[in-house]
Write an enzyme that holds these catalytic residues in place. Structure first.
Site, mmCIF file in Angstrom:
data_model
loop_
_atom_site.group_PDB
_atom_site.id
_atom_site.type_symbol
_atom_site.label_atom_id
_atom_site.label_comp_id
_atom_site.label_asym_id
_atom_site.label_seq_id
_atom_site.Cartn_x
_atom_site.Cartn_y
_atom_site.Cartn_z
ATOM 1 N N CYS A 386 13.199 0.756 -7.757
ATOM 2 C CA CYS A 386 14.490 0.981 -7.080
ATOM 3 C C CYS A 386 14.993 -0.396 -6.666
ATOM 4 O O CYS A 386 14.297 -1.133 -5.960
ATOM 5 C CB CYS A 386 14.253 1.895 -5.884
ATOM 6 S SG CYS A 386 15.301 1.643 -4.445
ATOM 7 N N CYS A 389 15.173 -1.126 -2.907
ATOM 8 C CA CYS A 389 13.834 -1.203 -2.305
ATOM 9 C C CYS A 389 13.143 -2.493 -2.745
ATOM 10 O O CYS A 389 12.424 -3.131 -1.978
ATOM 11 C CB CYS A 389 12.972 -0.017 -2.734
ATOM 12 S SG CYS A 389 13.772 1.574 -2.555
HETATM 13 P P1 FAD Z 1 4.649 6.959 0.989
HETATM 14 O O1 FAD Z 1 5.417 6.227 2.040
HETATM 15 O O2 FAD Z 1 4.965 6.674 -0.437
HETATM 16 O O3 FAD Z 1 3.104 6.644 1.261
HETATM 17 C C1 FAD Z 1 2.074 6.917 0.293
HETATM 18 C C2 FAD Z 1 0.781 7.195 1.043
HETATM 19 O O4 FAD Z 1 0.379 6.014 1.746
HETATM 20 C C3 FAD Z 1 0.903 8.270 2.116
HETATM 21 O O5 FAD Z 1 0.658 9.534 1.580
HETATM 22 C C4 FAD Z 1 -0.143 7.852 3.126
HETATM 23 O O6 FAD Z 1 -1.399 8.356 2.775
HETATM 24 C C5 FAD Z 1 -0.188 6.364 3.014
HETATM 25 N N1 FAD Z 1 0.621 5.707 4.054
HETATM 26 C C6 FAD Z 1 1.904 5.944 4.390
HETATM 27 N N2 FAD Z 1 2.312 5.086 5.328
HETATM 28 C C7 FAD Z 1 1.268 4.298 5.599
HETATM 29 C C8 FAD Z 1 1.075 3.214 6.473
HETATM 30 N N3 FAD Z 1 2.062 2.744 7.257
HETATM 31 N N4 FAD Z 1 -0.135 2.635 6.513
HETATM 32 C C9 FAD Z 1 -1.129 3.064 5.720
HETATM 33 N N5 FAD Z 1 -0.993 4.068 4.860
HETATM 34 C C10 FAD Z 1 0.183 4.678 4.791
HETATM 35 N N6 FAD Z 1 12.354 4.256 0.058
HETATM 36 C C11 FAD Z 1 13.586 4.276 0.639
HETATM 37 O O7 FAD Z 1 14.175 5.339 0.807
HETATM 38 N N7 FAD Z 1 14.169 3.098 1.051
HETATM 39 C C12 FAD Z 1 13.565 1.895 0.900
HETATM 40 O O8 FAD Z 1 14.125 0.857 1.257
HETATM 41 C C13 FAD Z 1 12.267 1.868 0.292
HETATM 42 N N8 FAD Z 1 11.616 0.687 0.100
HETATM 43 C C14 FAD Z 1 10.408 0.693 -0.531
HETATM 44 C C15 FAD Z 1 9.770 -0.509 -0.761
HETATM 45 C C16 FAD Z 1 8.564 -0.542 -1.429
HETATM 46 C C17 FAD Z 1 7.879 -1.868 -1.665
HETATM 47 C C18 FAD Z 1 7.987 0.666 -1.909
HETATM 48 C C19 FAD Z 1 6.680 0.646 -2.683
HETATM 49 C C20 FAD Z 1 8.615 1.882 -1.673
HETATM 50 C C21 FAD Z 1 9.826 1.909 -0.989
HETATM 51 N N9 FAD Z 1 10.461 3.106 -0.724
HETATM 52 C C22 FAD Z 1 11.695 3.108 -0.121
HETATM 53 C C23 FAD Z 1 9.800 4.394 -0.981
HETATM 54 C C24 FAD Z 1 9.066 4.870 0.283
HETATM 55 O O9 FAD Z 1 8.274 3.824 0.837
HETATM 56 C C25 FAD Z 1 8.119 6.047 -0.004
HETATM 57 O O10 FAD Z 1 7.235 5.684 -1.042
HETATM 58 C C26 FAD Z 1 8.853 7.320 -0.395
HETATM 59 O O11 FAD Z 1 9.791 7.656 0.604
HETATM 60 C C27 FAD Z 1 7.861 8.498 -0.562
HETATM 61 O O12 FAD Z 1 7.176 8.685 0.664
HETATM 62 P P2 FAD Z 1 5.855 9.528 0.823
HETATM 63 O O13 FAD Z 1 6.036 10.421 1.999
HETATM 64 O O14 FAD Z 1 5.487 10.158 -0.467
HETATM 65 O O15 FAD Z 1 4.717 8.505 1.250
#
Ligand code: FAD
Length: 456
Positions: A386, A389
């Protein structure tokens, strides 16, 4: 010396959070003013579209949502003078040297760029960057040579909810956490990350110098006994209890960055029914409220970056930093705004004690390892599917990289610090501003939860 060590952040959360919240209330107005009202700090030049993910084929991981798009500045006249190509060509920064090659020759058994531990079932990647200064924690966005670079107004591309998620995002986060595989116990559990990369395999193959260090472990145990300040991560889903300080710090930086990104996307969330941007309380409770360790890591990062900014402050007065070419009054105004932020950041007793790190017998090699791993995290940003992101992911990894460089470049207790490149400076202050906004947003979310629960 009164300190908010990472231990006290974990162990005495309320007191530490309150102190940092108070500091943030003091720093935030001038920090926001700096990143919003100066051309220098509100624009960034980077290679956003032309780098391939060096670790896997990312063809399918792209986000087609309009929210993922980045608006670039394609006309020269839209670009502030200070960032124009004509000005950039005059830049003289610290020149890159090539420590990578010689290290590569010394350690031919280490995996090279792009390999994800092929054939060894393990994915810690060490690579030796040919482009960047050996002191860098990130692959630098070298503005003077980045012919394919794009100019971006950060104000016109705010970090917020984009809809990016699913397998693509999970794969990137998973790979980022795997960089923390100094040893098996530091890995996230596969169940927590929802992926099947566990067990990680022999990290020792990549990091003999770390894993051979049985003696160092003993030293660390001894040090821990004598150093009550050594922080512990309150673990939720991660096995991190038996680790040295450096590994835990690495994990905390990454997890704190993840928490900060979650805070932003939950605060600036698109209500797809009304089309309005608004805070999403459920998003916050699902990702952060129930995870005190993640919030603790976010505060930890705030303390770390505050310390770096405070330490950098007195050096920004030197002639090596000019904030605007061609317009002396804007230069003066920008410098004054930067100094105000650094003075406010330094207005509390030292809140992060970098002198605890890399001080054992194996310090230098551990520092190298830490640096290479963080550089890999920075490279992983090119795998983010993205654009928006990726933009903010690059800025924030570069910002943490710059902070780590300020804190650990020289002997920990040295007052000397490195000269930062322009992109490092911009990313450092924007990362600080992002963290500052996360603290504010989380504070408001906490109030919303209390109100919802009927607590006065
Ligand atoms: P995710 O946030 O993808 O987390 C994956 C797993 O990691 C979780 O299931 C949990 O087990 C673990 N986890 C979660 N948080 C933490 C933590 N703080 N510490 C340790 N473990 C943790 N989305 C946007 O809408 N806007 C953005 O600007 C954006 N920027 C991004 C930048 C990067 C570099 C990346 C890789 C992703 C970004 N995303 C962004 C996507 C977002 O971060 C999530 O991946 C997405 O919203 C899906 O979230 P999720 O609930 O599946 O868990």
């Amino acid at each position: 010396r009164a300190q908010i060590s990472s231990k006290s952040i974990v162990d005495d959360a309320r007191a530490s959070y309150a102190t940092l919240d108070k500091l943030n209330a003091n720093v935030k107005p001038s920090l926001d003013n700096l990143v919003r009202s100066t051309d220098f700090f509100s624009h960034y030049r980077l290679n956003l579209f032309h780098k391939k993910c060096p670790f896997w084929d990312d063809e399918n991981g792209f986000c087609g949502n309009i929210g993922c798009a980045v608006e670039t500045l394609d006309n020269d006249e839209d670009v502030p003078e200070v960032w124009r190509a004509s000005e950039l060509s005059k830049l003289e920064g610290p020149l890159a040297r090539h420590p990578g090659r010689s290290e590569q020759e010394q350690h031919p058994d280490r995996p090279l760029q792009g390999e994800l531990g092929d054939g060894v079932g393990e994915s810690c990647v060490v690579e030796y960057d040919d482009e960047c200064d050996g002191r860098d924690y990130c692959v630098p966005e070298d503005e003077s040579t980045a012919s394919k670079g794009d100019y971006v107004s950060l104000l016109r591309n705010p970090e917020r909810f984009t809809g990016y998620g699913g397998e693509g995002a999970k794969q990137v986060w998973d790979a980022i956490y795997r960089e923390n595989c100094f040893q098996k116990s530091s890995f996230p559990r596969s169940a927590d990350l929802g992926v099947s990369l566990w067990p990680p395999g022999p990290a020792a193959q990549d990091f003999k110098h770390v894993m051979d260090a049985a003696g160092r472990q003993a030293q660390l145990q001894a040090r821990r006994l004598h150093r009550p300040n050594v922080p512990f991560v309150a673990s939720t889903g991660y096995e991190v209890d038996d680790e040295c300080l450096e590994k835990r710090v690495f994990y905390r930086v990454v997890s704190g960055m993840h928490a900060s990104i979650s805070a932003h996307l939950c605060w600036d969330f698109l209500n797809q029914t009304t089309g309005e941007w608004q805070p999403n309380l459920a998003c916050y409770t699902n990702r952060l409220h129930g995870f005190p360790d993640r919030v603790s890591n976010l505060y930890f990062n705030y303390a770390l970056v505050t310390r770096a900014v405070a330490k950098l402050g007195p050096h920004l007065c030197g002639p090596q930093y000019t904030f605007c070419t061609g317009d002396a009054s804007e230069d003066v105004a920008t410098r004054a705004k930067v100094l105000e932020v650094t003075l406010r950041a330094a207005s509390v007793p030292q809140i992060f004690d970098e002198s605890l790190m890399f001080v054992n017998g194996e310090g230098p090699s551990l520092k190298e390892d830490f640096r290479h791993r963080f550089r890999n995290v920075s490279r992983l940003m090119d795998c983010v599917g993205c654009d928006k992101c990726r933009l903010w992911g690059k800025i924030q990894t570069n910002g943490y990289g710059a902070a780590l460089k300020v804190l650990f470049e020289f002997d920990n207790n040295s007052q000397e610090i490195p000269t930062l490149k322009r992109t490092e400076l911009v990313s450092l202050f924007n990362t600080y501003a992002r963290l500052s906004e996360s603290l504010r947003a989380i504070g408001e979310f906490r109030d919303m939860v209390r109100a919802q629960d009927g607590v006065a």
